[in-house]
Design an enzyme around this catalytic site. Structure first.
Site, PDB file in Angstrom:
ATOM      1  N   ARG A  64     -45.116  41.092 -29.666  1.00  0.00           N
ATOM      2  CA  ARG A  64     -44.009  41.380 -28.752  1.00  0.00           C
ATOM      3  C   ARG A  64     -43.584  42.843 -28.832  1.00  0.00           C
ATOM      4  NH1 ARG A  64     -41.344  38.277 -25.801  1.00  0.00           N
ATOM      5  NH2 ARG A  64     -39.702  39.836 -25.710  1.00  0.00           N
ATOM      6  N   ARG A  90     -38.435  37.863 -19.150  1.00  0.00           N
ATOM      7  CA  ARG A  90     -38.732  38.185 -20.556  1.00  0.00           C
ATOM      8  C   ARG A  90     -37.513  38.865 -21.177  1.00  0.00           C
ATOM      9  NH1 ARG A  90     -43.785  35.997 -21.949  1.00  0.00           N
ATOM     10  NH2 ARG A  90     -44.907  35.820 -19.979  1.00  0.00           N
ATOM     11  N   ILE A  91     -37.406  38.745 -22.490  1.00  0.00           N
ATOM     12  CA  ILE A  91     -36.329  39.408 -23.217  1.00  0.00           C
ATOM     13  C   ILE A  91     -36.777  40.831 -23.532  1.00  0.00           C
ATOM     14  CG2 ILE A  91     -34.876  39.338 -25.287  1.00  0.00           C
ATOM     15  CD1 ILE A  91     -34.544  37.013 -23.253  1.00  0.00           C
ATOM     16  N   ASN A 106     -28.889  43.408 -15.552  1.00  0.00           N
ATOM     17  CA  ASN A 106     -29.580  42.158 -15.216  1.00  0.00           C
ATOM     18  C   ASN A 106     -28.705  41.344 -14.275  1.00  0.00           C
ATOM     19  OD1 ASN A 106     -31.575  40.000 -15.553  1.00  0.00           O
ATOM     20  ND2 ASN A 106     -30.027  38.950 -16.773  1.00  0.00           N
ATOM     21  N   THR A 107     -29.337  40.539 -13.449  1.00  0.00           N
ATOM     22  CA  THR A 107     -28.608  39.575 -12.639  1.00  0.00           C
ATOM     23  C   THR A 107     -28.983  38.190 -13.144  1.00  0.00           C
ATOM     24  OG1 THR A 107     -28.207  38.697 -10.440  1.00  0.00           O
ATOM     25  CG2 THR A 107     -30.392  39.647 -10.807  1.00  0.00           C
ATOM     26  N   HIS A 108     -27.933  37.334 -13.315  1.00  0.00           N
ATOM     27  CA  HIS A 108     -28.165  35.990 -13.840  1.00  0.00           C
ATOM     28  C   HIS A 108     -27.506  34.986 -12.894  1.00  0.00           C
ATOM     29  CE1 HIS A 108     -28.877  32.865 -16.816  1.00  0.00           C
ATOM     30  NE2 HIS A 108     -27.628  32.488 -16.665  1.00  0.00           N
ATOM     31  N   ASP A 140     -27.993  43.647 -23.248  1.00  0.00           N
ATOM     32  CA  ASP A 140     -27.950  44.048 -24.660  1.00  0.00           C
ATOM     33  C   ASP A 140     -29.055  43.268 -25.388  1.00  0.00           C
ATOM     34  OD1 ASP A 140     -25.047  42.020 -25.716  1.00  0.00           O
ATOM     35  OD2 ASP A 140     -27.076  41.460 -25.072  1.00  0.00           O
ATOM     36  N   ALA A 141     -29.028  43.295 -26.697  1.00  0.00           N
ATOM     37  CA  ALA A 141     -30.159  42.725 -27.455  1.00  0.00           C
ATOM     38  C   ALA A 141     -30.218  41.205 -27.358  1.00  0.00           C
ATOM     39  CB  ALA A 141     -30.067  43.142 -28.921  1.00  0.00           C
ATOM     40  N   GLY A 142     -29.114  40.598 -26.895  1.00  0.00           N
ATOM     41  CA  GLY A 142     -29.089  39.132 -26.823  1.00  0.00           C
ATOM     42  C   GLY A 142     -29.664  38.619 -25.511  1.00  0.00           C
TER      43      GLY A 142
HETATM   44  C1  GRF Z   1     -32.673  35.152  -9.533  1.00  0.00           C
HETATM   45  O1  GRF Z   1     -31.749  34.142  -9.172  1.00  0.00           O
HETATM   46  C2  GRF Z   1     -32.393  35.645 -10.921  1.00  0.00           C
HETATM   47  O2  GRF Z   1     -31.031  35.692 -11.237  1.00  0.00           O
HETATM   48  C3  GRF Z   1     -33.065  34.578 -11.742  1.00  0.00           C
HETATM   49  O3  GRF Z   1     -34.274  34.295 -11.067  1.00  0.00           O
HETATM   50  C4  GRF Z   1     -34.067  34.568  -9.680  1.00  0.00           C
HETATM   51  C5  GRF Z   1     -35.123  35.556  -9.244  1.00  0.00           C
HETATM   52  O4  GRF Z   1     -35.165  35.544  -7.870  1.00  0.00           O
HETATM   53  N1  GRF Z   1     -33.328  35.033 -13.085  1.00  0.00           N
HETATM   54  P1  GRF Z   1     -36.094  36.631  -7.089  1.00  0.00           P
HETATM   55  O5  GRF Z   1     -37.404  36.743  -7.851  1.00  0.00           O
HETATM   56  O6  GRF Z   1     -35.341  37.926  -7.071  1.00  0.00           O
HETATM   57  O7  GRF Z   1     -36.250  36.017  -5.717  1.00  0.00           O
END
Ligand code: GRF
Length: 199
Positions: A64, A90-91, A106-108, A140-142
């Site tokens: 890794r 991936r982390i 990041n977007t979650h 961050d690292a988490g």
């Molecule tokens: C997004 O909802 C993201 O938050 C999540 O996986 C999805 C990726 O969508 N981790 P895309 O590949 O941008 O269409």
């Protein structure tokens, strides 16, 4: 500002950023796309927009740490002001985070700290949440644990399954990501502890 986007999947968030970057007033330009998966749909989207791509597949590295160093290198080639993880599964390790301190977001697809990890949509649904949403945060690292930049709520509807709920979240998520990547690129971002200030 110069933005590098990390993708593993379909790349609809990337597509939204590319649509926004066509407007010179947006202030951010996607200058490179990096994926861990050679077949990621996001790579096709980048190529269609003439944006250079790089693939850094874990299988090509002994461990890794070596992969993480290669990811950091492949991102650095594009000289980014901001790195956006959009569906990157991936982390990111110390080499990448150390190379771009407080400049990886990041977007979650959940309202962190609820439902972190690779199955945030599925977990919210299984839990019976009535409201979920999406979060843009500093990496961050988490795992999905960094300081929060912005969030938006999305209602869970009766009859939702993971796909229908995720699609509804993604509509909101793409708009949130485009808004905040543009603001960070134009106005700058400072992170002090868990507080993030943009502009
Ligand atoms: C997004 O909802 C993201 O938050 C999540 O996986 C999805 C990726 O969508 N981790 P895309 O590949 O941008 O269409």
């Amino acid at each position: 500002g110069r933005v590098v986007v990390l993708v593993s999947g379909a790349g609809s968030n990337l597509a939204a950023l590319l649509a926004a970057h066509d407007d010179p007033a947006y202030g951010a330009r996607v200058v490179g796309v990096v994926s861990d998966k050679p077949g990621a749909g996001g790579l096709e989207i980048a190529r269609a927009h003439g944006v250079p791509t790089a693939v850094v597949a874990p299988a090509d590295f002994p461990d890794r740490a070596a992969w993480d160093r290669a990811v950091a290198e492949s991102i650095a080639v594009f000289r980014p002001d901001l790195v956006v993880s959009a569906g990157f599964m991936r982390i990111l390790g110390a080499a990448t985070l150390g190379r771009f301190p407080d400049r990886v977001v990041n977007t979650h697809p959940a309202l962190l700290p609820a439902f972190p990890g690779a199955h945030g949509v599925r977990d919210a649904l299984a839990y019976g949440a009535r409201v979920t949403g999406c979060t843009v945060h500093v990496v961050d690292a988490g795992v999905d644990s960094g300081p929060i930049i912005a969030q938006a709520a999305v209602e869970v509807q009766p009859g939702d399954d993971e796909a229908s709920l995720h699609e509804r979240i993604k509509v909101v998520e793409r708009a949130l990501l485009v808004e905040w990547v543009g603001r960070i690129a134009r106005e700058g971002m400072r992170v002090e502890g868990r507080q993030v200030s943009v502009g």
